[in-house]
Structures are given as C-alpha cells and as structure tokens.
Design a protein around this motif. Structure first.
Motif: not given
Length: 731
Positions: A58-75
């Motif tokens: 509700p406050d506008g924070k966006v939570y993400t997911d993806a199968p792969w990020d090379e440096a470990g920021a998938e979520a």
C-alpha cells in the motif's frame, strides 16, 4: 554463466583482488563510468537484470522476483526510484529465484527453485537428491528480506535456516517444468498456482501447512480482490490466449468474466483500490488493460488503458523501437498502491524468456493515477558489450540496444537509452529470440554508406549480422545474415541445413530464414572449432581456428536487399602463422595491413580447465597481405591459471595507438601498438565500487578514439546489469 557458486565468490573476490596484480604495474588515470543501469554500484546498489513478477505494498514499496540475477538480486525491493533491499538465499548453493511473489503485512512469499549443483550438494532436507529439483515458496519478513523466516524445525547446520523457511511444492526430475506460476496472500492464507498440476494450492500463511486445493487449468498469476475473492489467469501454458477466471474463497468458479481482446496475452493481473481489474497485456497491444464493473453485477468492461498501443513498437514507422514513458516492452508485472499509482515491470520479452536467458533488460516504472511517469529504474544489459556507432560518434550500440552519450555529464549520467533493436512482432525469427541466451557482443561497421551490426555469441560459435532501415523500421535491427559454426547452437533456426558450417543471407529482405537462402560449405573452409571473430573496417570477417589457421571471408559488397555478401567461394585460409601451435584471436587493421594474433606456442602451451581465453602470446605481423608477413613484435601475455581468480586475458581489441586487453576479472592491460610495450592497467574506480563482474566472453572489450584525443574503452560487466565505460586521455 552459472557454474557452482561462481557468482557469489567472484563478486567478493573481484572487488578484493582488483589491484592485486596491478600493484606492480602503473595504474592509468581514467574516469570510470558505465551505461545501462540506473545505479553503478558505487554505493552498493544496482538494478537487477530481470523482473518477471512484482507485488506492491500500500505504501508503494515494490517487491520483485525473477529466476536469475548474476549478482544475486533475484528478489529486491524498490520505492521512489531507489532500491531498498535484496533477499538472501536466492542465489548460489543450489538456490534460484522464480516467477511469482506475494506479500501481506508480515511476510513476503517468493517463488524459488532449489537444486543440488549436479549432485554436488548433499544434505537431507537441505537439497534434493541427485537428478531431482524442488520448486516451492520461501518466506521472508517484510522490512528485512535478507534472512528467511522459518516455519518448520530443522537441525542446526549450514543452510538449515533457509531450508526451514522453504516449502517444497513440487519435486521433479531435473529439466521438468514445475514452477509456481502465481502467488497471492491475505493475512491468514497463501494461494499458489501449481501450474503444471492444474490446481490452486492453499496454505496457512503462518504455519505454511496445506489447507485445501481446487482445479484450474494451467493457472498463472493470482489477484486477491477486496472482498476476498480471487482472480486467476488460466490457460497460461497452452497456445491459446490466457483467460481471467473469478473464484470464491472456497474455490468455486464465479460467473464474472473479463472481455479480454482476442489478441491479448494476459501475463499479470491485479485489483486496485477502486476494485478495477488491471491486466498486463504482453500481446501486440503492449498495454495495461483496465476493466471496471460499473453496476457491481459482474459485467466488466474495458474502460481505460495505460500506455501507448503497440508499446515500444507503436506509432509511426520511424518511431519503432524508441523507449519513452508508456511505450512498454515485454510486460511481466502490474501492481497498484493505496494512492492509486500504477507500477509496471517489463523485461523486453515477457515472463516466457524463450531463448533470451535472463530477458532483454529490466525496467520498473511507477505511474501516477493520471498516467504521468513518477519514477523508473533500469537494469538493461547482461552479458553485453558496447561499441561506438561509426555513423554517429555520440551513439553506442550494445547487443540489442542503442544509447546516446552526452560527454559533458558526470560519470554514470552520460547515457540515455534511445533504441531497442529486436522487434519480435515483425521479425519473430530474429536469432536473438532462439539462438543463444543473450543478444551478443557488438561490432558496428559502416560499409558502402550503410551501418551494419555484427554480434558474436558468448561461446564464439556463430556471427549474426543486422542491417537498418530507419524510415521503415525505426531502431529495429533487421536480421540480415548468419554465419553458423556448430550445429547444436543453431538447431532452432528454420529451414537450416542438416549440419552447421553454413551461411545464411536474407536475399529477399523479409527477415526470415527461407529455405533457398542458405549456403553450405562444400570446400575445405571450416567455421567450426575456433573462438575468434573479427570484422575489420573494410567489412572482411576473420575467424580463427584452434589448429587450422585463420579464415577470412571477404566482403563482397551489398545485394539487392541491402545485405552484406559473404560466401565460402570468396574466402581464404591462412595457415597457422609461426610461432603458434593454437590460434585464439586474430585482429586485422587495414590501415597498416597488420594482423594481431594471439594463442599458444610450443613453449607456452595450453593448459586444461581454462576456456574462452586469448592465450599466452600476442604477435603483431605487418605486411600481412603481401604473402610474406613480417613479425614486428611478440608479447608474453599475463597468465596464471593456478591463481584464484584466474589471472589471464579474456578479450582484446586494437584502437589508435594502443592495444587494450581485458582480464577475466575486468582489469584492462594497455600496450603500445607500435612497440608492444605494456604501459599500464585500467581498473574500475570508486564510481562503480572498485568492482567488476567476470569478463566471460571472447569479445568483451571495445575501444574508440574520439576526435579530441580521448579514448573510450567499453568492458563487459555482467555481474550488475551494465557495461563499464572508461574515459582515458593519454599523457
């Protein structure tokens, strides 16, 4: 790109080891910059390279997911154009991200995968058995995603906390699709789309114990309505367009229906504060479709849209490929906050990545209720290089994008994203979508008054060629030619010959692989079995063979459709030049008739366990075309294969008075072109946290001499979604 634990280790080793080898060498005074990512990592931040799912608080924070990020920021978590947090345990030690995420007030629920690194990770309850893989859900605390939140007991041992916080939904044989296709959460209940099992699985959000399940055919994304009912995208795997179905909290199908356009491809769904239903349409429209039920009787109508119809491919022909607010490209997620702002995630292709590896560039945007762009973060590049456009000295090509540079701006702000080159709707057979995991390393050449883009793949097996027609196709790079090495990497090319070692040219100009457009090799010429590709400024293509010498495909002008002509009949093969026993790279400079060759000799031979490297010796030959070339000098190149990280060269290029050669760890060695003397090294500065990712491709470096005497050196930096750009004025 993903050997055992490599990325986590290299990220730490690179930042700590950069400078170790340069301590005894002169560090050249450069300004470090970058292109392609909102953040440069100078403060520890970067935008992830892919976003396939979002959940908005509700406050506008966006939570993400993806199968792969090379440096470990998938979520990750973003708000107001800043990155706030990264989840731990989604990368390395068998862990991967996924394609779904949901939040409630206490927890974030991440779709993740757990493997065992081909059986090398062993531990009951920690990793699946050899040959098996887990798909499930990891739970994290809102406000701190790094540690997971256990919901089951487990003996205290390494990695047990992550395992105690992981719910296995499907255990399958490696290679079997069984992903969680969607998630939604209330304060008490978690809903999961078990797509391959045709069911919605329902769990207690606190204990994570199963509560119930009900059937839905190929369910995908889920949206929780304000009245507790659920909207579910169904038929998400079949060829037909997904449908939006409405269910009661008990799992009973309701009669409500969304009149989705017949050409729509719904990939995400959400419900806003006004009970409107928003659909992310990744079909030709490339829009957010907004449906309202004016009378509250379940008769929904399409009442509004967000974004230009056609997205980045819409508008006039000359506008195709131009990124601007509302011109979406590969929709993957949509969400809203309590203020009515809309959040849109794209990755250049959509949730189904096809052959694009980690997508084609992540963009996360926030739009106000009136449709104005509020903020944006970009992670546009992965396994990518850069080169100056020879027709526009302030324009830069990467594998499938174009940037414009304003040299007056400070580091990291010089670049502006102005062109997306891959049009999957008009040219669906573009090799970018079906040939390898990433677009490729770019070399741009100006030939017969036209600009052409050549792309080498990560493993240097083939060479892709593109032409441009701005008045008809805007920024689109039109498939023009393909020179294929081994058969396997090109096995998805339509109408291909039965084996590799062929040339395709788009003779009729339609950008498709028609059966009569292939030339197979019937001579002694062989393209397979090498690592080096080079396109000289005259348009000739040079290809090295490990043991058979150097192949030169001569530029034969342009055909009627505007394609460069290459043929096996117009090729020459030079034998292995002395003193080499293996040739790895060959770079030809027509201005001086010089060929720069790297590889191995009998005295400096190959060693096992190393790949894609340039070799241990560089020789410059002058008067190459005379038939009796003269060896001008030989350089012993950096080589320590026992060091960790490896201390050896991955890529090199020649520009102006210098040779630039990049180590696998990112350090760039600079040699005098006239004498071969090493002048010093270039290393990433504080602007990027003194850090570089692995240079893991054969053509990962490019250089350009500006008219003012400044050298621009581009180096692949696959760890954190960008290309490094060094600016150097020799003293």
């Amino acid at each position: 790109m993903r050997p055992l634990f490599r990325v986590a280790l290299i990220a730490a080793m690179t930042s700590s080891c950069l400078g170790a080898h340069a301590a005894a060498e002169r560090l050249l005074p450069v300004t470090t910059s970058w292109i392609g990512n909102t953040f440069g990592f100078g403060d520890g931040n970067w935008t992830q390279i892919d976003i396939t799912a979002i959940a908005v608080a509700p406050d506008g924070k966006v939570y993400t997911d993806a199968p792969w990020d090379e440096a470990g920021a998938e979520a990750s978590v973003y708000q107001n154009g800043k990155r706030l947090d990264i989840a731990g345990d989604t990368h390395g030690w068998g862990n991967h991200g996924g394609n779904a995420i949901a939040i409630n007030r206490r927890y974030a629920f991440l779709a993740v995968q757990v493997g065992n690194e081909k059986g090398r990770l062993v531990g009951e309850g920690l990793w699946p058995a050899k040959g098996q893989q887990w798909f499930g859900i990891s739970r994290r605390a809102i406000g701190n995603l790094k540690p997971s939140v256990p919901f089951q007991s487990m003996a205290i041992q390494a990695h047990s906390r992550a395992a105690a916080s992981f719910l296995t939904v499907n255990e399958v044989s490696v290679g079997t699709p069984a992903e969680i296709g969607g998630l939604a959460a209330s304060e008490t209940t978690l809903y999961a789309s078990n797509t391959s099992h045709d069911e919605i699985d329902v769990f207690d959000a606190e204990t994570m114990k199963p509560k119930t399940q009900w059937p839905v055919h190929e369910p995908g994304r889920i949206a929780l309505a304000r009245d507790g009912t659920l909207w579910v995208l169904a038929d998400t795997l079949t060829g037909q367009a997904p449908r939006a179905e409405h269910y009661s909290i008990e799992g009973h199908r309701l009669e409500d229906a969304l009149p989705l356009p017949p050409d729509s491809v719904a990939v995400d769904i959400t419900v806003d504060k006004d009970n409107r239903i928003l659909i992310a349409d990744n079909g030709p429209r490339q829009q957010i479709l907004i449906f309202s039920d004016a009378n509250g009787h379940g008769r929904y109508a399409l009442t509004a849209t967000l974004g230009q119809r056609g997205g980045i491919f819409g508008g006039k022909a000359s506008e195709i490929g131009h990124p601007r607010p509302g011109r979406f490209n590969g929709l993957t997620g949509v969400g809203t906050d309590a203020a009515g702002n809309v959040y849109v995630a794209t990755n250049g292709i959509g949730p189904r990545l096809l052959g694009t590896g980690a997508g084609l560039g992540a963009v996360l945007q926030s739009y106000a209720p009136n449709g104005d762009l509020r903020w944006e973060v970009d992670g546009l590049l992965f396994v990518d290089g850069a080169c100056i456009d020879p027709g526009r000295p302030d324009s830069v090509f990467t594998g499938n994008k174009r940037f414009e540079l304003d040299w007056s701006k400070p580091p990291g702000q010089e670049w502006k994203y102005v062109g997306f080159l891959s049009n999957r709707f008009k040219y669906p057979q573009d090799p970018v979508f079906n040939l390898d995991g990433w677009p490729g390393m770019p070399v741009a050449r100006r030939l017969a008054g036209h600009t052409f883009l050549y792309l080498t793949d990560m493993y240097a097996d083939h060479l892709k060629i593109y032409r441009f027609n701005e008045t008809r196709d805007g920024e689109t790079a039109i498939p023009s030619g393909l020179i294929a090495g081994h058969y396997r990497p090109v096995d998805k090319i339509p109408n291909r010959p039965p084996n590799g070692n062929w040339i395709w040219r788009d003779a009729n100009g339609n950008g498709q692989f028609d059966a009569d457009e292939f030339e197979s090799d019937t001579t002694a010429v062989k393209i397979v079995g090498g690592l080096g590709w080079w396109v000289d400024t005259n348009g000739d293509i040079w290809r090295t063979s490990d043991t058979s010498g150097i192949l030169r495909l001569h530029f034969g002008g342009l055909d009627r459709a505007g394609n460069p002509i290459y043929s096996f009949a117009n090729a020459t093969v030079s034998p292995m030049p002395e003193p080499f026993s293996h040739v790895r790279r060959a770079i030809y400079m027509p201005q001086t008739d010089s060929l720069y060759v790297t590889g191995y000799t009998n005295d400096a031979g190959r060693q096992p366990g190393v790949s894609k490297e340039v070799g241990r010796v560089l020789v410059r030959y002058d008067a190459w075309s005379s038939g009796t070339p003269v060896k001008r000098y030989a350089i012993t190149l950096p080589w320590d294969s026992s060091n960790r990280p490896l201390h050896l060269l991955a890529s090199l290029t020649v520009e102006g008075r210098y040779i630039f050669a990049a180590e696998v760890t990112g350090t760039v060695h600079v040699y005098d072109n006239a004498t071969g003397a090493e002048l010093g090294v270039i290393e990433p500065g504080p602007e990027v946290g003194h850090a570089s990712g692995w240079v893991d491709v054969t053509n990962g470096i490019n250089a350009h001499l500006r008219k003012n005497g400044e050298y621009i050196v581009f180096v692949e930096e696959d760890a954190r979604g960008k290309v490094l750009m060094y600016r150097w004025r020799p003293q």
